[in-house]
Design a protein around this motif. Structure first.
Motif, mmCIF file in Angstrom:
data_model
loop_
_atom_site.group_PDB
_atom_site.id
_atom_site.type_symbol
_atom_site.label_atom_id
_atom_site.label_comp_id
_atom_site.label_asym_id
_atom_site.label_seq_id
_atom_site.Cartn_x
_atom_site.Cartn_y
_atom_site.Cartn_z
ATOM 1 N N GLN A 27 11.451 51.349 29.246
ATOM 2 C CA GLN A 27 10.904 52.555 28.625
ATOM 3 C C GLN A 27 10.214 52.199 27.322
ATOM 4 O O GLN A 27 10.774 51.492 26.485
ATOM 5 C CB GLN A 27 12.022 53.572 28.353
ATOM 6 N N GLU A 28 9.005 52.703 27.154
ATOM 7 C CA GLU A 28 8.248 52.457 25.935
ATOM 8 C C GLU A 28 8.134 53.710 25.075
ATOM 9 O O GLU A 28 7.719 53.639 23.924
ATOM 10 C CB GLU A 28 6.855 51.927 26.289
ATOM 11 N N GLN B 299 24.981 47.475 39.268
ATOM 12 C CA GLN B 299 23.782 47.440 38.432
ATOM 13 C C GLN B 299 23.405 46.004 38.078
ATOM 14 O O GLN B 299 24.264 45.135 37.961
ATOM 15 C CB GLN B 299 23.971 48.281 37.173
ATOM 16 N N SER B 300 22.100 45.782 37.941
ATOM 17 C CA SER B 300 21.615 44.440 37.629
ATOM 18 C C SER B 300 22.025 44.042 36.220
ATOM 19 O O SER B 300 22.348 44.877 35.368
ATOM 20 C CB SER B 300 20.092 44.373 37.792
ATOM 21 N N GLN B 301 22.012 42.730 35.987
ATOM 22 C CA GLN B 301 22.483 42.174 34.718
ATOM 23 C C GLN B 301 21.358 42.199 33.687
ATOM 24 O O GLN B 301 20.496 41.335 33.664
ATOM 25 C CB GLN B 301 22.981 40.743 34.938
ATOM 26 N N THR B 302 21.364 43.229 32.855
ATOM 27 C CA THR B 302 20.413 43.310 31.749
ATOM 28 C C THR B 302 21.156 43.051 30.440
ATOM 29 O O THR B 302 22.368 43.268 30.351
ATOM 30 C CB THR B 302 19.746 44.696 31.703
ATOM 31 N N LYS B 303 20.425 42.585 29.444
ATOM 32 C CA LYS B 303 21.071 42.253 28.166
ATOM 33 C C LYS B 303 21.629 43.498 27.492
ATOM 34 O O LYS B 303 22.696 43.467 26.875
ATOM 35 C CB LYS B 303 20.071 41.544 27.256
ATOM 36 N N LEU B 304 20.905 44.609 27.596
ATOM 37 C CA LEU B 304 21.357 45.853 26.984
ATOM 38 C C LEU B 304 21.693 46.865 28.073
ATOM 39 O O LEU B 304 21.039 46.898 29.114
ATOM 40 C CB LEU B 304 20.275 46.424 26.061
ATOM 41 N N PRO B 305 22.708 47.702 27.853
ATOM 42 C CA PRO B 305 23.066 48.704 28.856
ATOM 43 C C PRO B 305 22.015 49.808 28.933
ATOM 44 O O PRO B 305 21.335 50.111 27.949
ATOM 45 C CB PRO B 305 24.402 49.251 28.346
ATOM 46 N N ALA B 306 21.888 50.398 30.115
ATOM 47 C CA ALA B 306 20.971 51.522 30.319
ATOM 48 C C ALA B 306 21.719 52.774 30.785
ATOM 49 O O ALA B 306 21.345 53.887 30.435
ATOM 50 C CB ALA B 306 19.893 51.149 31.330
ATOM 51 N N GLY C 80 13.848 46.642 27.315
ATOM 52 C CA GLY C 80 12.670 45.809 27.532
ATOM 53 C C GLY C 80 12.681 45.006 28.818
ATOM 54 O O GLY C 80 11.793 44.181 29.046
ATOM 55 N N GLU C 81 13.685 45.228 29.694
ATOM 56 C CA GLU C 81 13.776 44.499 30.961
ATOM 57 C C GLU C 81 13.644 45.457 32.143
ATOM 58 O O GLU C 81 13.946 46.646 32.030
ATOM 59 C CB GLU C 81 15.130 43.801 31.079
ATOM 60 N N GLU C 82 13.207 44.915 33.280
ATOM 61 C CA GLU C 82 13.272 45.685 34.524
ATOM 62 C C GLU C 82 14.747 45.838 34.900
ATOM 63 O O GLU C 82 15.508 44.882 34.828
ATOM 64 C CB GLU C 82 12.531 44.963 35.650
#
Length: 364
Positions: free
Chosen positions: A225-226, A247-254, A302-304
């Motif tokens: 999201q921008e 859920q996929s492994q992203t650095k920050l939670p969504a 900032g990640e998919e």
């Protein structure tokens, strides 16, 4: 000499959401007004779900029951579903969403009554204050005409419900989704027994209304999201029995869960875990004792991000009502037909907001 004291009252602020398909709101409480509520989700070790010792399963159920009453969400750690299978499914989901739009739009969900198939960016809109849900998804579910499910075909189930892409470049997708579907289905049947034990019921109590359960996988892609006002999916509760989220492994939670103070609690991605949440039917049968907790997705890292929730519900023609142990003397309780309630919620939550005759909103 006298002094004049002026007091100013801050205006009340609210979080708005959909609960049971009905718009709701919760006041944001801070300072002395704040309640004692949760600020993180409990992690529960699920290795005991496979134990042959009923006492192990009952011990697990006690922990699950406490989480369902107090929060409505928890992590299922050490769930036992093969990690390679989950990784392969995520890879298939990524490949599918990378396909050209026209190949995905062949299965546009507006072509089916059950909204199965592909949902394009911004076509869902759970929060009316946004331009739409910033996600694309693919929904499949129970379908007696899909041979992979080995379900009996009846007059009520004779028409196809799922859509699958026919282009050769998407041939990998259906078998990958069905491998995931079968693994999650088996785990969900075990989970249902734990929920029964948590309610001090016989382990197989709910089996009679889940002989041919309603089931869904929604594979979802959330781009970064921008715009601060955007949301991946608006605040809502789930309209099923319970949900398992991988859920996929992203650095920050969504993923975020709303606590009793109207504060959003982040749900960190954690390896070898499912995020489990109570949904509307379990809230219903417990008379509201278990929480069908409001949640949303905001992908600001900032990640998919990719997510593969598995939704499990009773049989379509099943009826659910408040369990005897939660009924108040002298009060009348109605039963709800599962399929009818599900379709009403689907119409509210998944109907596109595109205007008649307009093209699909662009994703930018």
């Amino acid at each position: 000499m006298s002094a004049t004291i002026t007091t100013t009252t801050e205006p009340e602020q609210y979080v708005h959401y959909h609960d049971g398909g009905v718009p709701g709101k919760r006041r944001i409480l801070t300072g002395k007004a704040a309640k004692d509520t949760f600020n993180e989700l409990p992690k529960i070790d699920f290795r005991r779900i496979y134990s042959h010792d009923i006492n192990d399963r009952k011990e697990l159920a006690r922990e699950v029951g406490a989480a369902c009453r107090d929060i409505g969400f928890f992590y299922a750690v050490n769930h036992g579903v093969d990690e390679d299978l989950l990784n392969d499914t995520f890879e298939a989901v990524r490949k599918y969403f990378d396909l050209p739009t026209d190949i995905k739009m062949e299965c546009h969900n507006q072509k089916t009554e059950k909204f199965r198939g592909y949902e394009a960016f911004l076509e869902g809109k759970l929060d009316p204050n946004t331009r739409g849900d910033l996600k694309e998804g693919f929904l499949m579910g129970e379908d007696a005409t899909d041979p992979e499910q080995n379900r009996p075909i009846t007059p009520a189930t004779a028409e196809p419900r799922n859509q699958w892409p026919s282009h050769p470049s998407a041939a990998f997708f259906r078998p990958a989704i069905y491998r995931y579907y079968n693994a999650m289905y088996d785990f969900s049947k075990r989970m249902l027994h734990i929920f029964a034990l948590a309610l001090d019921l016989p382990e197989d109590y709910f089996d009679v209304i889940t002989t041919h359960p309603m089931t869904n996988i929604r594979a979802v892609h959330y781009p970064p999201q921008e715009i601060e006002s955007d949301v991946g999916i608006g605040a809502h509760t789930d309209f099923c029995w319970f949900t398992l989220v991988c859920q996929s492994q992203t650095k920050l939670p969504a993923l975020e869960v709303l606590n009793g103070n109207g504060i959003w609690v982040p749900v960190e991605p954690a390896r070898n875990t499912f995020v489990v949440n109570v949904a509307d039917f379990l809230k219903m049968v417990t008379g509201g004792t278990w929480q069908s907790t409001v949640h949303r997705v905001r992908n600001m890292g900032g990640e998919e991000r990719y997510s593969m929730p598995f939704f499990f519900s009773p049989n379509e023609d099943g009826k659910v009502g408040v369990l005897e142990q939660f009924r108040e003397p002298g009060k009348t309780y109605e039963e709800v037909v599962v399929g009818e309630y599900f379709q009403r919620r689907l119409d509210v939550d998944r109907t596109t907001h595109l205007e008649e005759g307009e093209g699909r909103r662009p994703y930018i």
